[in-house]
Motif scaffolding. Structure first.
Motif, mmCIF file in Angstrom:
data_model
loop_
_atom_site.group_PDB
_atom_site.id
_atom_site.type_symbol
_atom_site.label_atom_id
_atom_site.label_comp_id
_atom_site.label_asym_id
_atom_site.label_seq_id
_atom_site.Cartn_x
_atom_site.Cartn_y
_atom_site.Cartn_z
ATOM 1 N N LYS A 78 -6.158 10.276 3.840
ATOM 2 C CA LYS A 78 -5.411 9.035 4.011
ATOM 3 C C LYS A 78 -4.323 8.913 2.955
ATOM 4 C CE LYS A 78 -8.102 5.673 6.478
ATOM 5 N NZ LYS A 78 -9.496 5.415 6.347
ATOM 6 N N PRO A 125 0.816 -1.218 0.000
ATOM 7 C CA PRO A 125 0.000 0.000 0.000
ATOM 8 C C PRO A 125 0.835 1.247 0.000
ATOM 9 C CG PRO A 125 0.023 -0.979 2.162
ATOM 10 C CD PRO A 125 0.770 -1.913 1.283
ATOM 11 N N LEU A 126 2.125 1.094 0.283
ATOM 12 C CA LEU A 126 2.917 2.308 0.383
ATOM 13 C C LEU A 126 3.584 2.674 -0.915
ATOM 14 C CD1 LEU A 126 4.600 2.190 3.856
ATOM 15 C CD2 LEU A 126 2.698 3.516 3.074
ATOM 16 N N CYS A 178 3.767 12.247 11.460
ATOM 17 C CA CYS A 178 2.371 12.593 11.191
ATOM 18 C C CYS A 178 1.434 12.126 12.279
ATOM 19 C CB CYS A 178 1.881 11.901 9.918
ATOM 20 S SG CYS A 178 2.836 12.254 8.503
ATOM 21 N N LEU A 209 -1.595 11.085 3.946
ATOM 22 C CA LEU A 209 -0.911 10.477 5.094
ATOM 23 C C LEU A 209 0.083 9.429 4.631
ATOM 24 C CD1 LEU A 209 -0.877 10.173 8.179
ATOM 25 C CD2 LEU A 209 -2.595 8.429 7.938
ATOM 26 N N ARG A 210 -0.357 8.625 3.680
ATOM 27 C CA ARG A 210 0.510 7.560 3.193
ATOM 28 C C ARG A 210 1.778 8.124 2.580
ATOM 29 N NH1 ARG A 210 -3.600 4.350 0.601
ATOM 30 N NH2 ARG A 210 -4.227 3.582 2.613
ATOM 31 N N ALA A 222 3.976 9.744 5.301
ATOM 32 C CA ALA A 222 4.618 8.751 6.172
ATOM 33 C C ALA A 222 5.715 8.025 5.419
ATOM 34 C CB ALA A 222 3.568 7.759 6.685
ATOM 35 N N ALA A 223 5.498 7.792 4.136
ATOM 36 C CA ALA A 223 6.532 7.131 3.347
ATOM 37 C C ALA A 223 7.782 7.995 3.246
ATOM 38 C CB ALA A 223 6.004 6.835 1.941
#
Lengths: 394, 524
Positions: free
Chosen positions: B362, B10-11, B375, B365-366, B369-370
């Motif tokens: 979201k 997912p990242l 966060c 966010l992903r 965060a990656a």
């Protein structure tokens, strides 16, 4: 003081359920607390009022600390303590023949514990009048002045030594009767008392906005809908989606309902005439602890100069202050915000899911409660009437 | 171009993949680059015919990164075919059609069938054709083509009437001036460029969201249309292209009401076209075409891509060490700004506030965060809790109105209001092409209504012991259409009054939001 085992088992059961949050809603909590305290009064052994007060205080402290954020527990305990003291004082004055104080006081306090059952019954059936409160303050103003001028406990020094036994003999049925009438019966009529005032606050063709699911607000609006035609906008209250249930209940009752997302509250606010919300608890400064999103709703209403009505029952009134917005908040599982299927993201991100919101008293226009209505600035008087100041910290 | 990219991770950041491809053109991967219309190099005639198997890439988002090179090939094939069959689009066999075209054909046949049923004809097309002469005589005794289009509009009307009770019931009385969302009708638009049809479908299904992304996608698609357009014999290219583009624009309007920024772009495009027409001596067709395509490319590069970079530079002046920045939703510009701040090594925290039903935060966010940014994530209802430690609020905009108000994703106004109440400065990042010459004083006059079923789509929540909801598996409103007196409203935009906004960061500098009309006049 150890309680009889049967009672102890009940108490333990209740405490466990409180800790696990299996008792849902402040109404249920208040009811169960009142029942347990009544059992405590009737089943435990006590010789005089002070001992009883200690027992109840002890038990109440245990219950309140099981779930400190559930303020209804503490409220009911304080109420019971106040009832006990009132009854004691009533009996005391009964005993005192050669009193320094006026017969006024005497007859007033005498009439207080006998006539208070009937007025409370009357009060719950009248519709909103501020005057309906004034009956009680009159009596209790006397009692607070009484307190100011006198030293109530331990009993006045003129008392004879044999009265304690006589009192404990007499007090128990009176106290239990008072608890039944003032607290438990009162709880039954809470919703009715608030709904009765509904027609006074809603005019035809209004648009009302609300958030979350509150049984009080639901009954308020449904009763108003029987006489008036209006529309309701419900904010859906993510992440619990209580708004969906509320909308379903309202539309089933025939009210024209629209569901919006929380983010559209500001956008839709110019269209709204009134905001009606429920509360989890009302604090001593007039602030609210309510479901998350209520602060947004109230602030948006303030910006659009829309009045905010809060429907709460008096048992939710709490003599504590919130010194910051987090004091009475609980956070529940965050997976409804960012669920565990997001995998590695969970480690890198901090997520919080607060369940309650603190709404400042400046944002509230009026509290509608079962005995009438009050602006937030009047809340401290209501607290004085219902609780004793020495019970604030259990 | 191997499809072995990690489909399950997912990242995997789509923007990063796109960035690798166009490393030459844009050094910074902007998140409005969508994977659906990956900007392909304009190669033609070199794609092999063996890319049919990529038809399922459009469906799965997870594998879309791998699919983008294949979609690029698909687009090239589309263009090839369209080039070959320019003036007369014959019925191609289904094998030769791309997925979008097959979809369009299916849609067309389904609508025709519905129309037949509504008109009381037998369902099968053969029998209806036998009866058709009678219908034609009854309705319009004119040429074949006109009859067909009119019949399809009559079918549409009947279809709309059949559908009307449901949508009417859901109409909010104070929003009746806005159109409710509808599916794109491909049946009556056989002569549109397939790329535009595909784009319409992407828009209506929210596969391409965000004002920058939609603008860029639309301009690139129009660029293709212009590229492929061959004017009829009696008109020059320059004069005909406008007329040719109008039905495409109308179709896109029908799928999803155009964003304010898209309207500005189209206005600019029409101005360019009319400039070319006025050119004296008149340009040849090819010159006009290449001039127009170049102008579009120039626009995208200058006013979107480069503007974003300048905005980031300007915005960086305002971010210091130790800041806690709150942002709402997903704005491509704010994302670039935050990533660049991280790259510069400034120590800061980000709080992302998100809202249903789109939950765009979201994705942001992903990506953050990656990139290693610190966060936190909140929903809009708990924004006051989130604002406790925030020093600045930075958000993006969809358009900037003449009175300084910001037209943006619904919920922006609430965040700005909450921040203002706590005296936290609010910065809006906005390119100048988004400045529009209109004013709105409330959010209801012009807005977009989204699909109401999105509100009901509450995923099952695996809560262990929630206070009032043990385990809600689905929303209480899952059968809301049968519920009387109930309406669902899914507003998509709102207007933030200018008094809540401290600063607007544009590529021409930092301006107060009330200077918006001045900028518009300078740069229109």
């Amino acid at each position: 003081m150890t309680l009889p085992t049967q009672l102890e088992a009940q108490v333990e059961n209740f405490i466990t359920r409180l800790k696990r949050r299996q008792v849902i809603g402040s109404y249920e909590v208040a009811k169960e607390t009142a029942v347990i305290l009544r059992q405590a009064v009737s089943m435990s052994k006590w010789r005089d009022a002070d001992a009883l007060i200690d027992i109840i205080r002890d038990l109440g402290g245990r219950l309140a600390s099981a779930q400190p954020k559930e303020l209804a527990v503490g409220n009911i305990v304080r109420r019971v303590l106040k009832i006990i003291r009132e009854v004691v004082r009533g009996e005391l004055d009964d005993m005192m023949d050669n009193d320094d104080y006026d017969d006024d006081n005497d007859s007033n306090t005498y009439s207080e514990d006998e006539s208070s059952p009937p007025p409370s019954k009357n009060l719950s059936t009248t519709s909103s009048q501020i005057g309906s409160i004034s009956e009680r303050p009159q009596l209790t103003v006397e009692s607070s002045m009484f307190r100011l001028l006198a030293d109530v406990s331990p009993a006045t020094p003129d008392d004879s030594s044999d009265t304690p036994e006589k009192k404990s003999y007499n007090l128990k049925p009176i106290i239990i009767q008072e608890i039944n009438e003032e607290i438990i019966a009162d709880l039954e009529t809470v919703y009715k008392g608030i709904a009765d005032q509904a027609v006074d606050y809603i005019h035809a063709n209004e648009v009302i906005m609300t958030i979350g699911k509150s049984r009080t607000v639901e009954e308020f609006l449904i009763r108003a809908a029987q006489k008036r035609k209006f529309q309701v906008i419900v904010a859906e209250t993510a992440p619990t989606y209580q708004g969906h249930d509320m909308a379903k209940a309202l539309s089933n009752a025939g009210i024209d309902t629209t569901v919006i997302v929380d983010s559209a509250i500001f956008a839709a606010m110019p269209r709204v005439n009134k905001v009606v919300v429920g509360a989890h608890a009302v604090l001593a400064n007039g602030g609210l602890v309510a479901v998350t999103g209520s602060q947004l709703l109230a602030a948006a209403a303030k910006h659009h100069a829309t009045p905010v009505l809060v429907c709460t029952a008096l048992y939710k009134l709490s003599p504590v202050f919130a010194y910051d917005a987090e004091t009475f908040n609980i956070t529940v599982a965050p997976n409804s915000i960012l669920d565990f299927q997001q995998g590695s993201l969970i480690d890198k991100v901090s997520v919080a899911n607060p369940y309650y919101d603190y709404v400042a008293p400046e944002l509230v226009s009026l509290f509608v409660h079962n005995l009438g209505s009050a602006p937030p600035t009047y809340v401290y008087r209501l607290i004085n009437d219902n609780y004793d100041p020495e019970d604030t910290s259990l | 171009m191997d499809p072995t990219a990690n489909k399950s991770s997912p990242l995997l950041v789509p923007g990063a993949v796109a960035a690798q491809k166009q490393a030459a053109s844009a050094p910074m991967s902007s998140s409005y680059e969508n994977q659906w219309l990956a900007p392909e190099e304009k190669q033609r005639g070199t794609s092999p015919a063996g890319s049919r198997g990529s038809s399922d890439t459009k469906q799965s988002k997870a594998s879309s990164e791998a699919g983008s090179p294949q979609i690029a090939q698909q687009n090239q094939n589309q263009n090839q075919q369209h080039q070959q069959q320019q003036q007369q689009p014959p019925r191609k066999s289904q094998k030769d059609m791309t997925k979008a075209e097959r979809r369009a054909l299916q849609e067309q046949q389904r609508l025709a069938k519905q129309g037949r049923v509504a008109a009381g004809l037998p369902k099968s097309a053969k029998k209806a054709a036998e009866m058709e002469p009678t219908n034609k005589k009854a309705q319009q005794p004119q040429q074949q083509l006109e009859k067909q289009t009119q019949q399809s509009t009559a079918d549409d009307k009947q279809k709309k009437k059949a559908r009307a009770p449901k949508t009417d019931q859901n109409e909010v009385p104070w929003l009746m001036h806005l159109d409710s969302p509808k599916k794109p009708e491909t049946s009556s638009n056989k002569d549109l460029h397939p790329a535009v049809l595909a784009l319409g479908l992407y828009f209506s299904e929210h596969k391409i969201v965000g004002s920058n992304a939609r603008c860029v996608a639309m301009l690139e698609t129009f660029s293709k249309v212009i590229e492929d357009h061959r004017p009829p014999a009696d008109a020059t290219f320059a004069r005909n292209i406008q007329k040719h583009l109008d039905p495409h624009i109308a179709y896109l309007l029908g799928t999803r009401p155009m964003s304010l920024s898209m309207r500005e772009c189209i206005r600019w495009l029409k101005k360019e076209i009319s400039d070319i027409v006025e050119e004296d001596p008149p340009l040849s067709d090819d010159e006009a075409r290449s001039r127009l395509i170049e102008a579009i490319e120039h626009f995208i590069r200058e006013r979107i891509t480069m503007a974003d970079q300048l905005i980031v530079q300007n915005g960086l002046q305002k971010i210091q060490e130790g800041e806690v920045i709150l942002t709402y939703g997903k704005s491509s510009v704010v994302e670039s700004l935050l990533l660049e701040t991280k790259r510069k090594g400034i120590d800061f925290k980000v709080i992302i506030v998100d809202s249903r039903p789109l939950l765009e935060g979201k994705h942001l966010l992903r990506r953050l965060a990656a990139a290693g940014v610190d966060c936190s994530y909140y929903l809009l209802s708990s924004v006051y809790v989130a604002l406790r430690s925030v020093t600045k609020v930075i958000m993006g905009a969809h358009a900037l109105l003449n009175n300084g108000a910001v037209y943006s994703r619904v919920g922006t106004a609430m965040v700005a209001m909450a921040a203002r109440d706590k005296q936290i400065p609010v910065m809006i990042c906005c390119e100048t092409y988004k400045f529009v010459n209109r004013t709105q004083v409330d959010s209801l006059v012009l807005n977009e209504i989204g699909n109401p079923d999105e509100l009901v789509d509450t995923k099952p929540v695996y809560n262990s012991c929630h206070q009032t909801h043990p385990t809600p598996t689905e929303s209480a409103l899952s059968s809301w259409r049968e519920q009387p007196n109930l309406r669902l409203l899914n507003l998509l935009y709102d207007v933030t009054p200018s008094k809540y906004i401290t600063l607007v960061v544009t590529e021409v500098g930092l301006i107060p939001c009330t200077s918006a009309p001045v900028i518009w006049r300078e740069y229109k």
